[in-house]
Design a protein around this motif. Structure first.
Motif, mmCIF file in Angstrom:
data_model
loop_
_atom_site.group_PDB
_atom_site.id
_atom_site.type_symbol
_atom_site.label_atom_id
_atom_site.label_comp_id
_atom_site.label_asym_id
_atom_site.label_seq_id
_atom_site.Cartn_x
_atom_site.Cartn_y
_atom_site.Cartn_z
ATOM 1 N N VAL A 65 14.910 47.639 46.632
ATOM 2 C CA VAL A 65 16.109 48.406 46.302
ATOM 3 C C VAL A 65 17.067 48.484 47.489
ATOM 4 O O VAL A 65 16.642 48.736 48.621
ATOM 5 C CB VAL A 65 15.737 49.842 45.875
ATOM 6 N N HIS A 115 17.411 44.983 43.225
ATOM 7 C CA HIS A 115 18.054 46.073 42.504
ATOM 8 C C HIS A 115 19.001 46.796 43.463
ATOM 9 O O HIS A 115 18.665 46.977 44.629
ATOM 10 C CB HIS A 115 17.021 47.105 42.025
ATOM 11 N N HIS A 165 20.061 43.546 39.542
ATOM 12 C CA HIS A 165 20.204 44.633 38.568
ATOM 13 C C HIS A 165 20.830 45.841 39.255
ATOM 14 O O HIS A 165 20.558 46.101 40.424
ATOM 15 C CB HIS A 165 18.830 45.018 38.001
ATOM 16 N N LEU A 190 16.007 52.619 37.865
ATOM 17 C CA LEU A 190 15.591 51.443 38.627
ATOM 18 C C LEU A 190 14.369 50.768 38.002
ATOM 19 O O LEU A 190 14.259 49.544 37.988
ATOM 20 C CB LEU A 190 15.278 51.839 40.074
ATOM 21 N N GLY A 212 15.639 46.419 34.985
ATOM 22 C CA GLY A 212 15.255 45.012 35.081
ATOM 23 C C GLY A 212 14.781 44.423 33.765
ATOM 24 O O GLY A 212 14.787 43.202 33.574
#
Lengths: 252, 252, 252, 252
Positions: free
Chosen positions: D7, D52, D75, D231, D235
């Motif tokens: 992330v 992400h 994403h 999160l 995806g």
């Protein structure tokens, strides 16, 4: 124009039955065609050309009433208790032979209460913590209330299925009873207070936030919108439905 | 114009002390003349010409701090715990020799909480039923909270003095803990929920009505208005006052 | 043993009067000696040897009823509306000539509501912010409720006397009505909801904390404990008392 | 074992961004690979091998950030405001060319708030009456809150679709503002109180019963469970999702 629904009320002389008589009489899309007391013969349902019955009698007679209705093709909305798993299974078998007839058996007709339970089950897996407080008049003989126990069970099942662990609780020293009753891992607190009727709060807690679902029952009248909704729906939902939530539109 | 109150904060490096420093600095009628940490000598209070001290230290040092203040004629507002009956009695003796000096020892500085307890004690004799629900974060190690126990004791005493019987309760079958803890005859329920801070509800019920007194503490900042009120009042209230309610105007 | 209080109910055929008849009959320390309807002569109070009367009639007749009672030395508890300042002043003059007779005129007999108002007035000066939410059934024709307006006025007066400024409010853009009605600087919000009876919340807010005083009236029965308290007290409180709070023990 | 989600936080130096950094660092199934401030180049997302991104920046830069992410197959979970219909439509077109990439744009990440809105929309058609009370700190500049307006709109739409008439209201005389603001026929009341953060109650009333859905936001931390849920889900949900409720399991 749609013809009215021809409704017969069984148990019309009881307190709930009398409420149902009034509710059906006030509904613009229904006609009350019969109101039977304890000693009236079931055959009068047929004479009155009822198409729907509401059973608000007693555990001893409800099964015979509903089976009579189904055998004659009448749809039934049932608020009487006493419908064990076995009785429901046998009714299901009878209904298999009457594929156009519907029966709703509902332990609770208060829309707000049914919705609150359904929402609680859906919210259950999204929060670290959950507890239930139920509050009733002090003449109630059981604690917690049956509704609170069922709500706790629904919540516990939803959390178990989603793999949510038990809520955090660092309590080390406690007076006996302070943390409430443990129902499948959900703490339930029972308050008894003069002046109250029947009330329930489900409290969910997560980091920095709280979600509260509260239902207040002030009056027996709260059951009637659910009875009418049942009568309007049972004719298009053949077979046996258990619980009014089965008729509610809760999906997306 | 009235000169400002010269305030010294003891325990200024702790969390509560740091809040008090900020609160005193922001108060238009006060001047912060000293902010002492653990190792600073008490004599610096005199050099700083403090007239009032706020003690937010630890149980081991609060007694020496307050006695030092009284011996030098400084008024003291004390939020530290550990003031047993004996310690308070000895402080009272010391104050007898300093008839112009005031000390306030307050277990709770949140005005809303102190008011809610005082109101609960006054309402207690007018209702058939009363129960307490306290709700806290799940890291709390004791249940019920100390505040809830004290509130229950105040209520029980007021009811006993007025000859009010125990609240009605017809419970016959109960899951263990459902009806809460029994504190002098008052039921107390403890909820632990992630996201909460410190909350309390006192519920009174009588025929057809309910009175609810609820207090929510969201933040340590809730203690500061009480600390400032204490500082503004302690100079005109010689002797020892125990509990902030002693400074509140609750009479007619 | 104390002899029972001999009570006559005026307006006994109205809904409140009928409740009062039942309440007096159930009270162990009272005897119902008369229950008068609209056309019964007041002289029958004397024949029945009443010592106390409860007036629950209508604005047009209450004044004559109460003045008759006072002239005959009967104590009176009055729940009827219509007692203007002028009427009360004239009644006070009459009572001056009957120094042993007491009259209570009470706009509200619900103990919880009277206590909540009294507590709200006492708490008013200790918080930066205060607002009122009242919630009633949707058949109510006025908004806000009279009780909410009186509570707001009491709060506003207490804050003005203590020099507390108006509550903070940074609102710049607002839909019309969102911030409620302004009653002497106190915001009052009126909710109308099917199923409710009569409910009120006073919300106080300060740094990091909230104090909520909530009263729920579920039923007309909520007025009876106040009526009985009035009857038990009026005989030892000669002269005119306006408001049941005058009989409540709210001081230290 | 599943590899952790890599992330990157954009806007990491803002208050929300800093919370997100902490939340991602604490999540056992995530790894914080980048934390970008205002002047850091977006290319560093690629160097850091982020899969992400969380965008918590400002309306002026969020569009470029998210489009960059999509073009590189990352994403994105987006909490920044400013995503007009047009911007979202254009993003949808871009995503059509990246069929494996998901974006969540959420005006609100507090799970409890999102659930309460979703439940309110589902309950809306089952009750005669509904009103909303929102309560916030007094520094808020708009009334009602955006969340309350959106909730009212959702409720109004659900009632209109089901043919439910406006709630009953017999008010004849009213102080201006007492009955709140009218949002598509739903009354909304805005309370402003020192000490509060962000709170909302949706009150439903029917014959003899009330259903209350209440959400309390005490702290910015309440947004983080929603950010993490976003999160974990984005995806496997290619394309554009608007509103966190799109990721919640609310159906049967």
């Amino acid at each position: 124009m749609t013809p009215p629904i021809n409704v017969a009320v069984l148990g019309a002389t009881g307190r709930m039955g009398a409420e149902a008589v009034r509710a059906v009489e006030s509904a613009p899309d229904m006609e009350l065609v019969a109101a039977l007391g304890r000693s009236d013969p079931l055959e009068s349902l047929l004479d009155a050309r009822a198409t729907h019955v509401v059973d608000l009698t007693v555990p001893d007679s409800t099964e015979a009433n509903v089976r009579f209705a189904v055998r004659h093709g009448l749809h039934a909305v049932v608020g009487t208790t006493g419908w064990t798993d076995r009785r429901r299974a046998e009714l299901g078998e009878l209904l298999a032979g009457h594929p156009e007839t519907g029966v709703l058996i509902a332990p609770n007709f208060a829309l707000g209460s049914v919705l609150a339970s359904a929402f609680a089950a859906r919210a259950a897996k999204y929060f670290e913590s959950v507890e239930i407080i139920e509050l009733h008049h002090p003449d109630k003989v059981d604690a917690p209330s049956g509704t609170a126990v069922r709500t706790a069970e629904l919540i516990a099942r939803a959390r178990a299925e989603a793999g949510v662990p038990a809520g955090p609780d660092a309590t080390e020293t406690s007076l006996e009873g302070a943390r409430g009753a443990d129902v499948d891992g959900v703490r339930v607190h029972s308050v008894r207070l003069r002046g109250l009727v029947a009330h329930q709060e489900v409290l969910f807690g997560g980091a920095g936030e709280q979600l509260t679902l509260r239902h207040d029952s002030f009056d027996r009248a709260s059951f009637m919108p659910g009875v009418l909704l049942g009568l309007r729906t049972v004719g298009v939902r053949p077979g046996l439905t258990y619980g009014l939530d089965g008729y509610l539109d809760l999906g997306r």
